[in-house]
Write a protein that holds these residues in place. Sequence first.
Motif, PDB file in Angstrom:
ATOM      1  N   PHE A  22       3.355  -9.715  -0.585  1.00  0.00           N
ATOM      2  CA  PHE A  22       3.008  -8.360  -0.170  1.00  0.00           C
ATOM      3  C   PHE A  22       2.005  -7.783  -1.164  1.00  0.00           C
ATOM      4  CE2 PHE A  22       7.687  -8.224   1.181  1.00  0.00           C
ATOM      5  CZ  PHE A  22       7.411  -8.689   2.446  1.00  0.00           C
ATOM      6  N   MET A  23       1.059  -6.992  -0.660  1.00  0.00           N
ATOM      7  CA  MET A  23       0.076  -6.335  -1.508  1.00  0.00           C
ATOM      8  C   MET A  23       0.249  -4.830  -1.337  1.00  0.00           C
ATOM      9  SD  MET A  23      -2.969  -4.469  -1.625  1.00  0.00           S
ATOM     10  CE  MET A  23      -3.558  -4.586   0.040  1.00  0.00           C
ATOM     11  N   PHE A  24       0.253  -4.112  -2.462  1.00  0.00           N
ATOM     12  CA  PHE A  24       0.357  -2.658  -2.432  1.00  0.00           C
ATOM     13  C   PHE A  24      -0.746  -2.056  -3.294  1.00  0.00           C
ATOM     14  CE2 PHE A  24       4.575  -4.254  -1.597  1.00  0.00           C
ATOM     15  CZ  PHE A  24       4.910  -3.549  -0.454  1.00  0.00           C
ATOM     16  N   ASP A  62      13.878  -6.634  -1.298  1.00  0.00           N
ATOM     17  CA  ASP A  62      14.768  -6.324  -0.184  1.00  0.00           C
ATOM     18  C   ASP A  62      14.283  -5.041   0.504  1.00  0.00           C
ATOM     19  OD1 ASP A  62      15.542  -4.241  -1.885  1.00  0.00           O
ATOM     20  OD2 ASP A  62      17.533  -5.067  -2.277  1.00  0.00           O
ATOM     21  N   ALA A  63      15.012  -4.570   1.506  1.00  0.00           N
ATOM     22  CA  ALA A  63      14.583  -3.399   2.281  1.00  0.00           C
ATOM     23  C   ALA A  63      14.421  -2.154   1.402  1.00  0.00           C
ATOM     24  CB  ALA A  63      15.559  -3.124   3.412  1.00  0.00           C
ATOM     25  N   ARG A  64      15.338  -1.965   0.460  1.00  0.00           N
ATOM     26  CA  ARG A  64      15.259  -0.791  -0.418  1.00  0.00           C
ATOM     27  C   ARG A  64      14.030  -0.871  -1.321  1.00  0.00           C
ATOM     28  NH1 ARG A  64      19.969   1.423  -4.468  1.00  0.00           N
ATOM     29  NH2 ARG A  64      18.904   3.366  -4.974  1.00  0.00           N
ATOM     30  N   LYS A  67      10.832  -0.148   0.641  1.00  0.00           N
ATOM     31  CA  LYS A  67      10.623   1.294   0.839  1.00  0.00           C
ATOM     32  C   LYS A  67      10.051   1.940  -0.418  1.00  0.00           C
ATOM     33  CE  LYS A  67      14.136   2.040   4.338  1.00  0.00           C
ATOM     34  NZ  LYS A  67      15.418   2.692   4.672  1.00  0.00           N
ATOM     35  N   GLY A  68      10.529   1.501  -1.581  1.00  0.00           N
ATOM     36  CA  GLY A  68      10.014   2.038  -2.838  1.00  0.00           C
ATOM     37  C   GLY A  68       8.549   1.686  -3.061  1.00  0.00           C
ATOM     38  N   TRP A  69       8.187   0.430  -2.742  1.00  0.00           N
ATOM     39  CA  TRP A  69       6.788   0.021  -2.880  1.00  0.00           C
ATOM     40  C   TRP A  69       5.890   0.812  -1.935  1.00  0.00           C
ATOM     41  CZ3 TRP A  69       4.810  -2.217  -6.826  1.00  0.00           C
ATOM     42  CH2 TRP A  69       5.545  -3.114  -7.591  1.00  0.00           C
ATOM     43  N   ALA A  73       2.792   3.371  -2.932  1.00  0.00           N
ATOM     44  CA  ALA A  73       1.443   3.227  -2.383  1.00  0.00           C
ATOM     45  C   ALA A  73       1.017   4.504  -1.651  1.00  0.00           C
ATOM     46  CB  ALA A  73       1.375   2.020  -1.450  1.00  0.00           C
ATOM     47  N   VAL A  74       1.915   5.088  -0.870  1.00  0.00           N
ATOM     48  CA  VAL A  74       1.591   6.320  -0.143  1.00  0.00           C
ATOM     49  C   VAL A  74       1.289   7.453  -1.122  1.00  0.00           C
ATOM     50  CG1 VAL A  74       2.544   8.131   1.359  1.00  0.00           C
ATOM     51  CG2 VAL A  74       2.776   5.731   1.995  1.00  0.00           C
ATOM     52  N   LYS A  75       2.042   7.521  -2.217  1.00  0.00           N
ATOM     53  CA  LYS A  75       1.795   8.566  -3.231  1.00  0.00           C
ATOM     54  C   LYS A  75       0.345   8.516  -3.707  1.00  0.00           C
ATOM     55  CE  LYS A  75       3.260  10.082  -7.800  1.00  0.00           C
ATOM     56  NZ  LYS A  75       4.153   9.811  -8.951  1.00  0.00           N
ATOM     57  N   TYR A  76      -0.144   7.329  -3.942  1.00  0.00           N
ATOM     58  CA  TYR A  76      -1.535   7.194  -4.401  1.00  0.00           C
ATOM     59  C   TYR A  76      -2.530   7.414  -3.266  1.00  0.00           C
ATOM     60  CZ  TYR A  76      -5.927   5.232  -5.888  1.00  0.00           C
ATOM     61  OH  TYR A  76      -7.261   5.061  -6.144  1.00  0.00           O
ATOM     62  N   VAL A  77      -2.357   6.707  -2.173  1.00  0.00           N
ATOM     63  CA  VAL A  77      -3.358   6.717  -1.096  1.00  0.00           C
ATOM     64  C   VAL A  77      -3.431   8.073  -0.391  1.00  0.00           C
ATOM     65  CG1 VAL A  77      -4.055   5.609   1.070  1.00  0.00           C
ATOM     66  CG2 VAL A  77      -3.225   4.222  -0.825  1.00  0.00           C
ATOM     67  N   ALA A  78      -2.304   8.793  -0.300  1.00  0.00           N
ATOM     68  CA  ALA A  78      -2.314  10.105   0.353  1.00  0.00           C
ATOM     69  C   ALA A  78      -3.185  11.102  -0.398  1.00  0.00           C
ATOM     70  CB  ALA A  78      -0.896  10.645   0.488  1.00  0.00           C
ATOM     71  N   ALA A  79      -3.402  10.881  -1.694  1.00  0.00           N
ATOM     72  CA  ALA A  79      -4.236  11.780  -2.489  1.00  0.00           C
ATOM     73  C   ALA A  79      -5.734  11.488  -2.333  1.00  0.00           C
ATOM     74  CB  ALA A  79      -3.848  11.677  -3.966  1.00  0.00           C
ATOM     75  N   LEU A  80      -6.067  10.364  -1.708  1.00  0.00           N
ATOM     76  CA  LEU A  80      -7.470  10.011  -1.487  1.00  0.00           C
ATOM     77  C   LEU A  80      -8.017  10.774  -0.288  1.00  0.00           C
ATOM     78  CD1 LEU A  80      -7.232   6.122  -1.866  1.00  0.00           C
ATOM     79  CD2 LEU A  80      -8.031   7.776  -3.579  1.00  0.00           C
ATOM     80  N   PRO A  81      -9.311  11.069  -0.282  1.00  0.00           N
ATOM     81  CA  PRO A  81      -9.881  11.717   0.901  1.00  0.00           C
ATOM     82  C   PRO A  81      -9.852  10.757   2.092  1.00  0.00           C
ATOM     83  CG  PRO A  81     -11.607  11.213  -0.710  1.00  0.00           C
ATOM     84  CD  PRO A  81     -10.294  10.849  -1.332  1.00  0.00           C
ATOM     85  N   PRO A  82      -9.551  11.282   3.294  1.00  0.00           N
ATOM     86  CA  PRO A  82      -9.559  10.401   4.458  1.00  0.00           C
ATOM     87  C   PRO A  82     -10.959   9.857   4.722  1.00  0.00           C
ATOM     88  CG  PRO A  82      -9.086  12.688   5.101  1.00  0.00           C
ATOM     89  CD  PRO A  82      -9.247  12.657   3.619  1.00  0.00           C
TER      90      PRO A  82
END
Length: 86
Positions: A22-24, A62-64, A67-69, A73-82
């Motif tokens: 997996f890549m994050f 595992d599944a937990r 979700k953490g990964w 990733a969302v924490k970082y990418v959500a701060a980027l301009p769309p």
Amino acid sequence: MFGGICFLFRGNMLCGTGKPGFMFRVGKDQHRSALTRAGARAMDINGRPFEGFIWVDPEACDARALKGWIAMAVKYVAALPPKGER
């Protein structure tokens, strides 16, 4: 770019899969802390490090943990301009 499937968030690369696992995309600020997690290793392509991108061994995720990964990733990418439509 890394020979796998990639998922985007608002047009920016978020995560994906490839032969190494997996890549994050966690960003440079979270890179060092991400490397302390189980199964994580720095991403490099042809010997060139990609700081802010992490490979994760699926056997150590595992599944937990997954979700953490994704949350990291969302924490970082959500701060980027769309990105606009191509």
